[in-house]
Design a protein around this motif. Structure first.
Motif: not given
Length: 181
Positions: A5-19
């Protein structure tokens, strides 16, 4: 499960920042080309990606106000940003001041002078005593509103206070000094 879950949230945050960065880059390109509708699309899209990001809301509000003259839409962004600042647990005084000042200036633009004064007064209360430049600017803003309202005594008091503050500065800003005069 918690690790995933923590890894998924970090990946989601990274994708959001890139977008968000991609949207901002496209916004800048279209803005430079004077394609304001396209620029607005991307700056507003970025603001919608994270509705808790006050800076993104302010950027969108500033753009739609300045370049599209959509005052009502800009005010919605500013009010949303103000609400978010007040509800956010990481209160940011500078963002509060910037948001209230933007709202005050927009109220002046649409001739809602009482609301403008209320915003400027709140800004004045949030500014620190050693922020001479900020205080001087707010007194000049308030003076211009009182002038438009025909309240000459209050106008003079505000401009005199701005002038007094400008003369206290170590390095005098001639533009601000001229504005106070």
């Amino acid at each position: 499960m918690q690790k995933k879950l923590k890894k998924s949230k970090a990946l989601t945050q990274k994708n959001l920042e890139e977008l968000a960065q991609d949207c901002y880059s496209k916004y800048e390109i279209f803005k430079l080309q004077h394609l304001n509708d396209s620029a607005a699309y991307y700056i507003e899209l970025r603001a919608s990606l994270d509705t808790t990001n006050v800076k993104w809301k302010l950027d969108a509000g500033n753009f739609v106000e300045e370049y599209l003259s959509k005052n009502f839409v800009a005010m919605q962004y500013y009010q949303s940003a103000l609400f978010q600042i007040k509800e956010n647990y990481t209160y940011d005084e500078r963002l509060m001041i910037r948001t209230l000042n933007n709202m005050g200036l927009l109220y002046v633009k649409v001739d809602s002078l009482t609301q403008a004064l209320a915003c400027f007064e709140k800004v004045r209360l949030h500014l620190k005593e050693d922020d001479i430049s900020g205080l001087s600017a707010i007194y000049r803003n308030m003076g211009s509103v009182f002038l438009r309202k025909g309240k000459m005594t209050e106008t003079q008091e505000c401009y005199e206070k701005a002038l007094e503050l400008e003369l206290e500065r170590a390095e005098i800003d001639r533009n601000n000094l001229a504005g106070a005069y």
